[in-house]
Scaffold this motif. Structure first.
Motif, mmCIF file in Angstrom:
data_model
loop_
_atom_site.group_PDB
_atom_site.id
_atom_site.type_symbol
_atom_site.label_atom_id
_atom_site.label_comp_id
_atom_site.label_asym_id
_atom_site.label_seq_id
_atom_site.Cartn_x
_atom_site.Cartn_y
_atom_site.Cartn_z
ATOM 1 N N ARG A 32 28.938 -10.659 47.217
ATOM 2 C CA ARG A 32 29.059 -10.696 45.874
ATOM 3 C C ARG A 32 27.635 -10.018 45.312
ATOM 4 N NH1 ARG A 32 31.191 -15.197 42.904
ATOM 5 N NH2 ARG A 32 31.504 -16.119 45.002
ATOM 6 N N GLY A 33 27.879 -9.064 44.293
ATOM 7 C CA GLY A 33 26.870 -8.332 43.852
ATOM 8 C C GLY A 33 26.380 -8.877 42.429
ATOM 9 N N LEU A 34 25.141 -9.618 42.463
ATOM 10 C CA LEU A 34 24.699 -10.457 41.245
ATOM 11 C C LEU A 34 24.221 -9.422 40.196
ATOM 12 C CD1 LEU A 34 23.128 -13.385 42.855
ATOM 13 C CD2 LEU A 34 25.614 -13.042 42.215
ATOM 14 N N PRO A 35 24.336 -9.736 38.988
ATOM 15 C CA PRO A 35 23.584 -9.032 37.877
ATOM 16 C C PRO A 35 22.043 -9.041 38.086
ATOM 17 C CG PRO A 35 25.112 -10.588 36.900
ATOM 18 C CD PRO A 35 25.104 -10.903 38.359
ATOM 19 N N SER A 36 21.697 -7.922 37.668
ATOM 20 C CA SER A 36 20.261 -7.788 37.913
ATOM 21 C C SER A 36 19.691 -6.969 36.558
ATOM 22 C CB SER A 36 19.734 -7.170 39.043
ATOM 23 O OG SER A 36 19.987 -5.885 39.282
ATOM 24 N N THR A 37 18.254 -7.061 36.569
ATOM 25 C CA THR A 37 17.601 -6.064 35.567
ATOM 26 C C THR A 37 17.350 -4.598 35.816
ATOM 27 O OG1 THR A 37 15.446 -6.681 36.267
ATOM 28 C CG2 THR A 37 16.305 -8.059 34.541
ATOM 29 N N THR A 38 17.674 -4.245 37.011
ATOM 30 C CA THR A 38 17.835 -2.875 37.754
ATOM 31 C C THR A 38 19.224 -2.234 37.779
ATOM 32 O OG1 THR A 38 17.733 -3.643 39.796
ATOM 33 C CG2 THR A 38 15.744 -3.139 38.705
ATOM 34 N N ILE A 39 19.000 -0.934 37.907
ATOM 35 C CA ILE A 39 20.319 -0.202 37.783
ATOM 36 C C ILE A 39 20.506 0.254 39.339
ATOM 37 C CG2 ILE A 39 21.526 1.976 37.103
ATOM 38 C CD1 ILE A 39 19.166 0.203 35.018
ATOM 39 N N THR A 40 21.568 0.056 39.887
ATOM 40 C CA THR A 40 21.698 0.254 41.289
ATOM 41 C C THR A 40 22.616 1.411 41.845
ATOM 42 O OG1 THR A 40 21.880 -2.288 41.263
ATOM 43 C CG2 THR A 40 22.836 -1.100 43.389
ATOM 44 N N LEU A 41 21.930 1.998 42.606
ATOM 45 C CA LEU A 41 22.536 3.375 43.017
ATOM 46 C C LEU A 41 22.680 3.070 44.663
ATOM 47 C CD1 LEU A 41 23.439 6.315 43.197
ATOM 48 C CD2 LEU A 41 21.130 6.837 43.747
ATOM 49 N N VAL A 42 24.112 3.003 45.121
ATOM 50 C CA VAL A 42 24.392 2.631 46.689
ATOM 51 C C VAL A 42 24.855 3.841 47.204
ATOM 52 C CG1 VAL A 42 25.512 1.391 48.194
ATOM 53 C CG2 VAL A 42 24.825 0.287 46.118
ATOM 54 N N LEU A 43 24.153 4.422 48.488
ATOM 55 C CA LEU A 43 24.632 5.647 48.969
ATOM 56 C C LEU A 43 25.096 5.439 50.309
ATOM 57 C CD1 LEU A 43 21.479 7.394 48.021
ATOM 58 C CD2 LEU A 43 23.630 8.105 47.383
ATOM 59 N N PRO A 44 26.346 4.955 50.465
ATOM 60 C CA PRO A 44 26.856 4.327 51.917
ATOM 61 C C PRO A 44 26.919 5.438 52.958
ATOM 62 C CG PRO A 44 28.645 4.624 50.356
ATOM 63 C CD PRO A 44 27.511 5.061 49.653
ATOM 64 N N LEU A 45 26.819 5.042 54.283
ATOM 65 C CA LEU A 45 26.833 6.006 55.233
ATOM 66 C C LEU A 45 28.276 6.069 55.985
ATOM 67 C CD1 LEU A 45 23.193 5.588 56.742
ATOM 68 C CD2 LEU A 45 24.316 7.550 55.686
ATOM 69 N N ASP A 46 29.019 5.096 56.229
ATOM 70 C CA ASP A 46 30.213 5.276 57.113
ATOM 71 C C ASP A 46 31.485 5.313 56.715
ATOM 72 O OD1 ASP A 46 28.572 4.685 59.657
ATOM 73 O OD2 ASP A 46 28.616 2.588 59.186
ATOM 74 N N ASP A 47 31.626 4.649 55.405
ATOM 75 C CA ASP A 47 32.815 4.820 54.556
ATOM 76 C C ASP A 47 32.510 4.769 53.055
ATOM 77 O OD1 ASP A 47 35.056 4.414 56.829
ATOM 78 O OD2 ASP A 47 33.866 2.732 57.132
ATOM 79 N N PRO A 48 33.180 5.208 52.251
ATOM 80 C CA PRO A 48 32.957 5.104 50.821
ATOM 81 C C PRO A 48 32.988 3.554 50.385
ATOM 82 C CG PRO A 48 34.710 6.590 51.056
ATOM 83 C CD PRO A 48 34.614 5.880 52.498
ATOM 84 N N LEU A 49 32.030 3.284 49.451
ATOM 85 C CA LEU A 49 31.836 2.006 48.892
ATOM 86 C C LEU A 49 32.800 1.536 47.964
ATOM 87 C CD1 LEU A 49 29.453 -0.272 49.218
ATOM 88 C CD2 LEU A 49 29.001 0.436 46.850
ATOM 89 N N ARG A 50 33.659 0.435 48.485
ATOM 90 C CA ARG A 50 34.716 -0.416 47.598
ATOM 91 C C ARG A 50 34.102 -1.254 46.776
ATOM 92 N NH1 ARG A 50 38.587 -2.325 50.816
ATOM 93 N NH2 ARG A 50 37.062 -2.125 52.625
ATOM 94 N N VAL A 51 33.970 -1.105 45.425
ATOM 95 C CA VAL A 51 33.400 -2.060 44.764
ATOM 96 C C VAL A 51 34.276 -2.362 43.267
ATOM 97 C CG1 VAL A 51 31.760 -0.455 43.579
ATOM 98 C CG2 VAL A 51 31.237 -2.908 43.307
ATOM 99 N N SER A 52 34.474 -3.543 42.923
ATOM 100 C CA SER A 52 35.158 -4.091 41.779
ATOM 101 C C SER A 52 34.336 -4.983 41.071
ATOM 102 C CB SER A 52 36.470 -4.483 42.136
ATOM 103 O OG SER A 52 36.601 -5.428 42.815
ATOM 104 N N TRP A 53 34.691 -5.416 39.900
ATOM 105 C CA TRP A 53 34.259 -6.323 39.085
ATOM 106 C C TRP A 53 35.053 -7.816 39.815
ATOM 107 C CZ3 TRP A 53 30.077 -5.446 37.578
ATOM 108 C CH2 TRP A 53 29.552 -4.206 36.621
ATOM 109 N N ALA A 54 34.337 -8.818 40.053
ATOM 110 C CA ALA A 54 34.926 -10.113 40.471
ATOM 111 C C ALA A 54 36.128 -10.362 39.711
ATOM 112 C CB ALA A 54 33.953 -11.066 40.788
ATOM 113 N N GLY A 55 37.272 -10.756 40.350
ATOM 114 C CA GLY A 55 38.327 -11.064 39.742
ATOM 115 C C GLY A 55 39.075 -10.301 38.888
ATOM 116 N N ARG A 56 38.853 -9.183 38.970
ATOM 117 C CA ARG A 56 39.502 -7.950 38.215
ATOM 118 C C ARG A 56 39.906 -6.843 39.302
ATOM 119 N NH1 ARG A 56 37.030 -5.420 33.606
ATOM 120 N NH2 ARG A 56 34.929 -6.213 34.088
ATOM 121 N N PRO A 57 40.703 -6.955 40.114
ATOM 122 C CA PRO A 57 41.122 -6.186 41.308
ATOM 123 C C PRO A 57 41.438 -4.751 40.596
ATOM 124 C CG PRO A 57 43.166 -7.608 41.062
ATOM 125 C CD PRO A 57 41.696 -8.094 40.227
ATOM 126 N N ALA A 58 41.914 -4.497 39.474
ATOM 127 C CA ALA A 58 42.340 -3.355 39.012
ATOM 128 C C ALA A 58 41.286 -2.387 38.684
ATOM 129 C CB ALA A 58 43.148 -3.469 37.558
#
Length: 273
Positions: A32-58
């Motif tokens: 679970r990725g929580l709201p925060s006051t910072t803007i998040t940049l994620v640089l994954p190494l092994d596989d592309p990062l798969r992210v969605s808004w919770a409860g919205r699979p589309a």
């Protein structure tokens, strides 16, 4: 998490943290990725990062560099049992200076660097990161890239009164108090803050309060956390967490730290190694 040196002086004010991570969850699942006051940049190494808004699979998004703006709902970060990479937390001012655009442009968005309008040096970072074998070298590359962007200078920093207002809201000041402090009406303050970060002042304040509470959960009883963070009471804390994080504080603790055990009858919890 993997130890990393302090944020370089040239990046302070723009970057809150660079967090190298190598996590074994034991089985596929969702973080679970929580709201925060910072803007998040994620640089994954092994596989592309798969992210969605919770409860919205589309809204599922897959990328080698995930950039998410400020938001008031939880994100669902999908994994196959382990994750490695580097996560960077940018301030609102940092987005302007490093990415050359206001953070409002990214508000509520899940995007990658190829889709976002960002400097080429940042677009090239994921591929360059994958070519390195050690964590110190990876963190150093991220630092050099961001320092180069800071030296180049993107958009000017937010106007001083807006930056001051955001700092006051982050510290837990009420919206009316902040408006009076910076010399604006609440309506004018709302217009300027929303144009800068993408959230209304009240929403930004709620996210900041959640962020502060997150750092205390598991170390103090919930009633004490509520009082320390400016919630009316423990029930108010729980309602706000459910609205912004999609779960109660106790549920979040059990998801993040499976060894959490209830400590008392009023909902307090403690961490046991």
């Amino acid at each position: 998490m993997i130890p990393a040196p302090p944020v370089p002086a040239a990046l302070r004010g723009y970057v809150v943290a660079r967090i190298p991570y190598d996590v074994d969850f034991g089985a596929p699942g969702m973080h679970r990725g929580l709201p925060s006051t910072t803007i998040t940049l994620v640089l994954p190494l092994d596989d592309p990062l798969r992210v969605s808004w919770a409860g919205r699979p589309a809204s599922l998004h897959s990328a080698w560099a995930s950039l998410s703006g400020l938001h008031t709902e939880p994100a669902a970060i999908h994994h196959d049992g382990s994750q490695r990479g580097v996560q960077v937390a940018l301030t609102v001012e940092g987005v302007r200076v490093l990415l050359g655009r206001p953070a409002a442009d990214l508000s509520g968005a899940l995007t990658d660097l190829d889709e976002a309008v960002v400097p080429q040096a940042l677009r090239d970072l994921p591929e360059r990161l994958h070519a390195l074998a050690s964590w110190p070298a990876r963190v150093a590359l991220v630092d050099r890239t961001l320092a180069g962007l800071a030296a180049r200078g993107g958009d000017p920093a937010p106007r001083a009164e807006v930056a001051h207002a955001l700092a006051l809201l982050t510290s837990g000041n009420r919206v009316a108090e902040v408006a009076e402090e910076v010399g604006y009406s609440r309506r004018r303050l709302g217009t300027l803050v929303r144009a800068e970060c993408g959230l209304a002042p009240k929403a930004f304040q709620r996210v900041a309060r959640l962020e502060t509470a997150r750092g205390l959960l598991g170390h103090r009883p919930l009633a004490e956390v509520a009082d320390a963070c400016g919630y009316a009471d423990q029930a108010h804390l729980t309602r706000e967490w459910t609205a912004l994080a999609g779960c109660t504080p106790t549920t979040w603790l059990r998801e993040e730290f499976p060894f959490v055990q209830d400590r008392d009858d009023d909902g307090g919890a403690g961490l046991q190694a």
